[in-house]
Design a protein around this motif. Structure first.
Motif, short mmCIF file in Angstrom:
data_model
loop_
_atom_site.label_atom_id
_atom_site.label_comp_id
_atom_site.label_asym_id
_atom_site.label_seq_id
_atom_site.Cartn_x
_atom_site.Cartn_y
_atom_site.Cartn_z
N ASP A 53 -15.11 -1.55 0.38
CA ASP A 53 -13.98 -2.02 -0.41
C ASP A 53 -14.43 -3.24 -1.19
O ASP A 53 -15.62 -3.59 -1.18
CB ASP A 53 -12.77 -2.31 0.49
N ASP A 88 -5.08 -7.30 -1.27
CA ASP A 88 -4.15 -8.23 -0.64
C ASP A 88 -3.51 -9.07 -1.75
O ASP A 88 -4.22 -9.58 -2.62
CB ASP A 88 -4.87 -9.13 0.36
N HIS A 419 -3.07 2.14 2.30
CA HIS A 419 -2.44 1.06 3.05
C HIS A 419 -2.07 1.50 4.47
O HIS A 419 -1.11 1.00 5.06
CB HIS A 419 -1.19 0.56 2.31
N VAL A 421 -2.35 1.58 8.38
CA VAL A 421 -2.82 0.74 9.50
C VAL A 421 -2.24 1.30 10.81
O VAL A 421 -1.13 1.82 10.83
CB VAL A 421 -2.39 -0.74 9.34
N LEU A 439 -16.96 -1.64 6.14
CA LEU A 439 -15.69 -1.83 6.83
C LEU A 439 -15.77 -1.18 8.21
O LEU A 439 -16.10 0.00 8.33
CB LEU A 439 -14.57 -1.21 6.01
N GLN A 441 -13.02 -1.66 10.62
CA GLN A 441 -11.66 -1.19 10.87
C GLN A 441 -10.64 -2.10 10.20
O GLN A 441 -10.96 -3.22 9.79
CB GLN A 441 -11.37 -1.14 12.38
N VAL A 442 -9.44 -1.57 10.08
CA VAL A 442 -8.29 -2.37 9.67
C VAL A 442 -7.30 -2.29 10.82
O VAL A 442 -6.87 -1.19 11.21
CB VAL A 442 -7.64 -1.82 8.38
N ASP A 443 -6.94 -3.43 11.41
CA ASP A 443 -6.07 -3.38 12.60
C ASP A 443 -4.60 -3.26 12.19
O ASP A 443 -4.27 -3.18 11.00
CB ASP A 443 -6.32 -4.56 13.53
N TYR A 446 -3.23 -5.42 9.46
CA TYR A 446 -3.94 -5.32 8.18
C TYR A 446 -5.18 -6.23 8.12
O TYR A 446 -5.71 -6.47 7.04
CB TYR A 446 -3.01 -5.64 7.00
N ARG A 447 -5.64 -6.72 9.25
CA ARG A 447 -6.83 -7.57 9.25
C ARG A 447 -8.08 -6.69 9.24
O ARG A 447 -8.22 -5.80 10.06
CB ARG A 447 -6.82 -8.49 10.47
N ARG A 448 -8.98 -7.01 8.33
CA ARG A 448 -10.18 -6.20 8.13
C ARG A 448 -11.39 -6.88 8.78
O ARG A 448 -11.59 -8.09 8.63
CB ARG A 448 -10.45 -5.99 6.63
#
Length: 453
Positions: A53, A88, A419, A421, A439, A441-443, A446-448
């Motif tokens: 990303d 973001d 988007h 999550v 990347l 993961q995205v928790d 939304y934290r990457r």
């Protein structure tokens, strides 16, 4: 006293390790053979899978630049990012990049993100130069990052995508000097290309209007630049004033038309008597209104042919990466600079003046020039930059070719999970270039999180 010769002291580029072949995309899309390759002037198109990303692109290119040039975190006093790839609405990409500096207790660093389509990288660059030439400068260097993932919904615009990032170290005593004194901008309110749907990676594009806006901005910037130089230095500007000319490249064919456009403006700025003396067959075009010529095929054909020898010498060498990777958006015009540096003998580069036209839809545009230092011996800073870019052709050839079917599936997957999550990427990292961030993961908040190959 102004700091001497402020400009680009180092430059790094990154593009993803996979691409789709434009000839295969033509067949897959069911269009006529040559529509993308000849009509657009594109050969290959790089793209991001779900492992990359805007954050990972910029992390990769900054880390690689600092490693390759042995830049110490404490040497950087300003870090600014130009991008239109927004994941973001609040947190800047610059703040993500700070994780490369925080472990060294280096948090005193100005700058944030700049956004306006493909223009943000140039805005960041000009801001960095202004900072170094201001009373706020503390002697440290600036770092400018331009990065984007350019993707389109299915249709005629899709083959004009691309992805990548460029990082530039800005400071005094540079081998690539941003010329002081004159630059020209054109800023207008137009809906030619925009991204109002924050749930999608795809823009809304009015293709014909976008080309018209680009050419209008080019005309305006060039005429304003010529007028400013005439008023300040009492000398005339033509294409002959530049040894090379770089353009933002949505696709390579538009760049050739843009070069021809400047030749046409030079023609209009020449007296009718002189035109009749040199090119009597062209006098019919001399009194035509500029705003009526954007889609005039007769004028386009004449001036593309007339300017072709100069185009091949001054601009064609700058289109290698654009042809092989596609439109990276904000880094586009600076990949043109990189291509020029690695495709021209260093002795031909030394001491030359390079025109630059940067464009971003919506619209923002600026024309300026840079001067390449005359110092080109084996120990010169110019030689160091050129030598440090030797990896590019190898990496272009080392990329993995992906079929149009799989490319389409990747874009559908990205759009579907734009988007989502929590999210865990599915793509393998085994084919990524060493040193690339990816990347993890995205928790659920939304934290990457990212890791490095």
């Amino acid at each position: 006293m102004w700091p001497k010769d402020v400009g680009i002291k180092a430059i790094e580029i990154y593009f993803p390790a996979q691409y789709v072949e434009q000839t295969e995309l033509e067949q897959f899309d069911g269009v006529s053979a040559g529509k993308y390759t000849i009509g657009l002037g594109q050969s290959r198109m790089g793209f991001c899978n779900d492992r990359e990303d805007i954050n990972s692109l910029c992390l990769t290119v900054v880390h690689r630049l600092m490693d390759r040039y042995d830049i110490k975190p404490e040497d950087i006093g300003r870090l600014e990012v130009g991008t239109e790839t927004i994941i973001d609405k609040s947190k800047s990409v610059k703040s993500v990049l700070m994780q490369l500096f925080e472990p060294y207790d280096c948090t005193d660093m100005e700058g944030a993100d700049t956004t306006n389509a493909c223009y943000g990288g140039t805005a960041a660059l000009l801001n960095a130069v202004s900072w170094i030439e201001s009373s706020a400068w503390d002697g440290r260097l600036a770092l400018v990052v331009a990065g984007d993932n350019a993707v389109y919904s299915p249709g005629s615009a899709r083959p004009t995508g691309g992805a990548g990032a460029v990082a530039m170290l800005i400071g005094p005593d540079a081998p690539l000097i941003i010329d002081r004194g004159v630059r020209a901008s054109c800023m207008k309110h137009v809906y030619d290309f925009y991204k109002p749907n924050l749930k999608s990676e795809y823009p809304i594009v009015d293709g014909k209007l976008s080309v018209q806006c680009y050419l209008n901005a080019l005309d305006t910037c060039y005429q304003t630049y010529c007028k400013k130089v005439k008023n300040k230095y009492n000398c005339d500007v033509t294409l002959n004033s530049f040894d090379a000319f770089l353009f933002h490249s949505p696709y390579c064919k538009l760049v050739q038309k843009s070069f021809a456009r400047l030749a046409f403006i030079d023609f209009l700025n020449t007296s009718k008597e002189e035109v009749f003396e040199k090119h009597p067959e062209l006098t019919q075009f001399h009194d035509i209104k500029v705003e009526d010529t954007y889609f005039n095929k007769d004028i386009e054909k004449v001036f593309v042919n007339l300017s072709k020898p100069d185009f091949l010498q001054k601009t064609q060498p700058s289109l290698m990466i654009a042809n092989q990777v596609g439109n990276m958006y904000t880094p586009s015009v600076y990949t043109g600079l990189v291509s020029l540096l690695i495709n021209k003998p260093i002795k031909e580069l030394a001491g030359t003046k390079v025109g630059v036209f940067s464009y971003g839809s919506g619209l923002c545009s600026t024309m300026y020039s840079l001067t390449i230092t005359k110092e080109c011996n084996e120990k010169s800073d110019l030689m160091k930059i050129v030598s440090s870019l030797s990896y590019i052709k190898k990496e272009l050839n080392a990329r993995q070719k992906i079929s149009p079917e799989d490319y389409t599936k990747v874009l559908e997957w990205r759009e579907q999970n734009c988007h989502t999550v929590p999210f865990s990427p599915q793509s393998s990292i085994k084919n990524m270039f060493p040193g690339s961030y990816y990347l993890v993961q995205v928790d659920e908040k939304y934290r990457r999180t990212y890791n490095r190959v």
